[in-house]
Design an enzyme around this catalytic site. Structure first.
Site, PDB file in Angstrom:
ATOM      1  N   ASP A   1       0.297  -9.085   0.707  1.00 16.23           N
ATOM      2  CA  ASP A   1      -1.004  -8.424   0.706  1.00 16.23           C
ATOM      3  C   ASP A   1      -1.001  -7.230  -0.236  1.00 16.23           C
ATOM      4  O   ASP A   1      -0.059  -6.424  -0.244  1.00 16.23           O
ATOM      5  CB  ASP A   1      -1.354  -7.945   2.119  1.00 16.23           C
ATOM      6  CG  ASP A   1      -2.681  -7.214   2.159  1.00 16.23           C
ATOM      7  OD1 ASP A   1      -3.722  -7.897   2.178  1.00 16.23           O
ATOM      8  OD2 ASP A   1      -2.675  -5.966   2.154  1.00 16.23           O
TER       9      ASP A   1
ATOM     10  N   GLU B   1      15.378  -5.316   8.295  1.00 16.13           N
ATOM     11  CA  GLU B   1      15.299  -4.856   9.685  1.00 16.13           C
ATOM     12  C   GLU B   1      13.971  -5.244  10.322  1.00 16.13           C
ATOM     13  O   GLU B   1      13.930  -5.784  11.427  1.00 16.13           O
ATOM     14  CB  GLU B   1      15.455  -3.333   9.758  1.00 16.13           C
ATOM     15  CG  GLU B   1      15.281  -2.797  11.185  1.00 16.13           C
ATOM     16  CD  GLU B   1      15.205  -1.280  11.264  1.00 16.13           C
ATOM     17  OE1 GLU B   1      14.870  -0.773  12.348  1.00 16.13           O
ATOM     18  OE2 GLU B   1      15.477  -0.622  10.244  1.00 16.13           O
ATOM     19  N   ASN B   2      12.876  -4.997   9.616  1.00 17.26           N
ATOM     20  CA  ASN B   2      11.565  -5.215  10.218  1.00 17.26           C
ATOM     21  C   ASN B   2      11.248  -6.688  10.441  1.00 17.26           C
ATOM     22  O   ASN B   2      10.595  -7.055  11.420  1.00 17.26           O
ATOM     23  CB  ASN B   2      10.486  -4.570   9.349  1.00 17.26           C
ATOM     24  CG  ASN B   2      10.564  -3.049   9.366  1.00 17.26           C
ATOM     25  OD1 ASN B   2      11.186  -2.454  10.240  1.00 17.26           O
ATOM     26  ND2 ASN B   2       9.945  -2.420   8.393  1.00 17.26           N
TER      27      ASN B   2
ATOM     28  N   TRP C   1       0.835  -1.198   0.000  1.00 12.34           N
ATOM     29  CA  TRP C   1       0.000   0.000   0.000  1.00 12.34           C
ATOM     30  C   TRP C   1       0.872   1.252   0.000  1.00 12.34           C
ATOM     31  O   TRP C   1       1.858   1.333   0.736  1.00 12.34           O
ATOM     32  CB  TRP C   1      -0.893  -0.004   1.240  1.00 12.34           C
ATOM     33  CG  TRP C   1      -1.747   1.218   1.394  1.00 12.34           C
ATOM     34  CD1 TRP C   1      -2.715   1.650   0.556  1.00 12.34           C
ATOM     35  CD2 TRP C   1      -1.717   2.143   2.486  1.00 12.34           C
ATOM     36  NE1 TRP C   1      -3.294   2.799   1.055  1.00 12.34           N
ATOM     37  CE2 TRP C   1      -2.703   3.118   2.239  1.00 12.34           C
ATOM     38  CE3 TRP C   1      -0.948   2.236   3.656  1.00 12.34           C
ATOM     39  CZ2 TRP C   1      -2.950   4.186   3.111  1.00 12.34           C
ATOM     40  CZ3 TRP C   1      -1.194   3.293   4.510  1.00 12.34           C
ATOM     41  CH2 TRP C   1      -2.184   4.249   4.248  1.00 12.34           C
TER      42      TRP C   1
ATOM     43  N   THR D   1      10.238   0.824   1.257  1.00 18.25           N
ATOM     44  CA  THR D   1      10.713   1.480   0.044  1.00 18.25           C
ATOM     45  C   THR D   1      12.125   1.045  -0.304  1.00 18.25           C
ATOM     46  O   THR D   1      12.600   1.309  -1.407  1.00 18.25           O
ATOM     47  CB  THR D   1      10.684   3.011   0.212  1.00 18.25           C
ATOM     48  OG1 THR D   1      11.477   3.374   1.356  1.00 18.25           O
ATOM     49  CG2 THR D   1       9.249   3.504   0.428  1.00 18.25           C
TER      50      THR D   1
ATOM     51  N   PRO E   1       1.545  -1.393  11.660  1.00 17.39           N
ATOM     52  CA  PRO E   1       2.120  -1.626  12.991  1.00 17.39           C
ATOM     53  C   PRO E   1       3.111  -0.533  13.393  1.00 17.39           C
ATOM     54  O   PRO E   1       3.397  -0.372  14.573  1.00 17.39           O
ATOM     55  CB  PRO E   1       2.821  -2.986  12.835  1.00 17.39           C
ATOM     56  CG  PRO E   1       3.124  -3.087  11.376  1.00 17.39           C
ATOM     57  CD  PRO E   1       1.958  -2.437  10.695  1.00 17.39           C
ATOM     58  N   LEU E   2       3.615   0.223  12.393  1.00 17.13           N
ATOM     59  CA  LEU E   2       4.550   1.317  12.679  1.00 17.13           C
ATOM     60  C   LEU E   2       3.860   2.681  12.674  1.00 17.13           C
ATOM     61  O   LEU E   2       4.532   3.704  12.759  1.00 17.13           O
ATOM     62  CB  LEU E   2       5.693   1.312  11.652  1.00 17.13           C
ATOM     63  CG  LEU E   2       6.534   0.037  11.603  1.00 17.13           C
ATOM     64  CD1 LEU E   2       7.620   0.158  10.549  1.00 17.13           C
ATOM     65  CD2 LEU E   2       7.146  -0.272  12.965  1.00 17.13           C
ATOM     66  N   ALA E   3       2.524   2.695  12.554  1.00 12.69           N
ATOM     67  CA  ALA E   3       1.760   3.950  12.569  1.00 12.69           C
ATOM     68  C   ALA E   3       2.324   4.944  11.562  1.00 12.69           C
ATOM     69  O   ALA E   3       2.720   6.050  11.909  1.00 12.69           O
ATOM     70  CB  ALA E   3       1.733   4.556  13.971  1.00 12.69           C
TER      71      ALA E   3
ATOM     72  N   TYR F   1      -4.851  -0.217  -4.984  1.00  6.51           N
ATOM     73  CA  TYR F   1      -3.511   0.306  -4.754  1.00  6.51           C
ATOM     74  C   TYR F   1      -2.871   0.689  -6.079  1.00  6.51           C
ATOM     75  O   TYR F   1      -2.623  -0.169  -6.941  1.00  6.51           O
ATOM     76  CB  TYR F   1      -2.620  -0.711  -4.039  1.00  6.51           C
ATOM     77  CG  TYR F   1      -3.071  -1.075  -2.629  1.00  6.51           C
ATOM     78  CD1 TYR F   1      -4.035  -0.335  -1.945  1.00  6.51           C
ATOM     79  CD2 TYR F   1      -2.517  -2.170  -1.974  1.00  6.51           C
ATOM     80  CE1 TYR F   1      -4.437  -0.666  -0.669  1.00  6.51           C
ATOM     81  CE2 TYR F   1      -2.915  -2.511  -0.685  1.00  6.51           C
ATOM     82  CZ  TYR F   1      -3.879  -1.760  -0.047  1.00  6.51           C
ATOM     83  OH  TYR F   1      -4.266  -2.106   1.222  1.00  6.51           O
TER      84      TYR F   1
END
Length: 342
Positions: free
Chosen positions: A49, A295-296, A21, A288, A208-210, A54
Site C-alpha cells: 500500500d 517480527e511484525n 507512509w 524502517t 495497528p501499532l498506534a 507519500y
C-alpha cells in the site's frame, strides 16, 4: 502468511499489508527501503500500500523499483488519490481531472499498467460525488484499476457512495475501506464497521501499532528512544508526540505481561489483536528496518484467546476511543489518551 478475501470481492490479499507512509522517500533511505520491501516479500506479504502524496511521489517510485523484479500478477498494489500533490487548484481532491491525472502519474511512478486497488484517500466535499464515482468507474473499465476503495470516510459518506453507484448503474463498487484502527483508536466500531460488514466492504487498516506506541518502546517519564520515529526529523514526531503521555504509556506497559503470556512481542500482540477483529481483512505495517518486518509478520495467523482479549480491554479501559465523530480526523482532535490528560 495467510491470505483473506477482501470483503465480498474475489480479490485475495495478504493478512499483513506492507505500507510506506512516513518512511520511504522521507525517513528511510532508498537502500533501507528496498531491503524492507524484500523482507516483506520473503515473509510472504503480497499486498503493498502506498499513495501519490507519500513523500510527494517518492514512495511510489521506491515501491515500483522494489517490485520490478517480481512477477506482477503475484502481488497486489494499492495506492490512493485525493490529498494535495502540488500547489495548483486541481492538484487535490476527487475531481475527474485530478483522479485521471493522478492515476496516470501513479502508474508511471509504480512502473505498472494497472493497480489492484485504487482508493479515495479522503472524502471531497467540493466535488459532486457522481463525478468522482464515474471517474473511478471509467478507470476500472479501462483496465487501469481493478478494485475501488476509500480511506477514512464516514459511514454516511460510504452509504451515499454505495446508493449513488447503484442508482447510476455503475458496474464497479467500493470493496475496501482503509481506516486507522488499533487497540486504542476504535472510532470505526459504532458506525463504519457495521455498515461495511453488511455491504461486503473489507477493512485494510493502518496504524495497528498506534504510531509505535503499542510496541511499548516509549516509556513513561522518559524521552523517546534514539532512532524511534518520535525522535526523528520530518512529519513523524508531529503525529506521534501529540498522543504520548505518561497516563497512556503506563497503561501500555501493563500489556507487557499479557504479551508474555501469549508468547508474543508487544508489537505482535497489537497486530494479532487487530487481525482478529470482525471485518478486518488486513493490517498495514510499516518499517524502517528489515528485522521489524520479520517480527511484525510473525503475528499473522496468531489467534488470541477470548480471555486475553478481555484482559486487554480491562487494561486500556477508558483510554480506548470509540467516538464515531472522530472518523477521518486522524487523531487531529484530542484523543482519549491525549497528553493533556496525562
Amino acid at each position: 502468511m495467510n491470505h483473506r478475501r477482501l470483503g465480498r470481492s474475489g480479490l485475495s490479499i495478504s493478512e499483513i499489508t506492507y505500507g510506506n507512509w512516513l518512511t520511504h522517500g522521507e525517513l528511510v533511505g532508498r537502500d533501507s527501503a528496498l531491503a524492507c520491501i524484500r523482507a516483506a516479500l520473503d515473509a510472504g506479504i503480497s499486498t503493498f500500500d502506498t499513495a501519490d502524496v507519500y513523500a510527494l511521489g517518492a514512495a511510489e517510485e521506491v515501491l515500483g523499483e522494489a517490485l520490478r523484479p517480481v512477477r506482477r500478477s503475484s502481488v497486489e498494489i494499492a495506492t490512493k488519490v485525493c490529498l494535495p500533490t502540488g500547489d495548483g487548484p486541481n492538484d487535490r481532491g476527487l475531481s475527474r481531472k485530478h483522479i485521471m491525472e493522478s492515476c496516470h502519474a501513479s502508474l508511471r511512478r509504480l512502473g505498472t499498467d494497472y493497480v489492484d486497488l485504487y482508493q479515495a484517500h479522503r472524502f471531497d466535499e467540493r466535488t459532486p460525488l457522481d463525478e468522482t464515482l464515474i471517474a473511478f468507474d471509467d478507470l476500472v473499465r479501462q483496465g487501469k484499476v481493478l478494485y475501488l476503495g476509500v480511506s477514512e470516510w464516514t459511514a454516511p459518506q460510504i452509504r451515499a457512495a454505495l446508493d449513488l453507484a447503484e442508482d447510476m448503474g455503475l458496474r464497479s463498487r467500493i470493496v475496501a475501506n482503509q481506516p486507522q484502527y488499533n487497540m486504542l483508536w476504535r472510532v470505526i466500531e459504532p458506525e463504519v464497521l457495521p455498515l461495511c460488514r453488511s455491504a461486503g466492504i473489507g477493512q485494510v487498516v493502518f496504524q495497528p501499532l498506534a504510531q509505535g506506541v503499542l510496541t511499548g518502546k516509549y516509556l513513561p517519564g522518559r524521552p523517546p528512544p534514539e532512532g524511534s520515529r518520535a525522535s526523528s526529523a520530518g512529519r513523524a514526531p508531529r503525529f506521534i508526540r501529540r498522543v504520548l503521555g505518561d497516563q497512556l504509556l503506563e497503561r501500555i506497559q501493563q500489556l507487557r505481561p499479557l504479551a508474555d503470556e501469549a508468547g508474543l512481542s508487544m508489537a505482535q500482540l497489537a497486530i494479532a489483536w487487530t487481525l482478529q477483529q470482525d471485518g478486518v481483512d488486513s493490517a498495514i505495517i510499516g518499517a524502517t528496518r528489515p528485522e521489524q518486518v520479520t517480527e511484525n509478520t510473525a503475528a499473522a495467523g496468531v489467534r488470541l484467546s477470548g480471555d486475553l482479549i478481555v484482559k486487554i480491554d480491562a487494561v486500556l479501559g477508558d483510554l480506548v476511543d470509540r467516538d464515531p465523530a472522530k472518523t477521518a480526523q486522524m487523531m487531529a482532535v484530542k484523543p482519549a489518551w491525549s497528553r493533556e490528560q496525562a
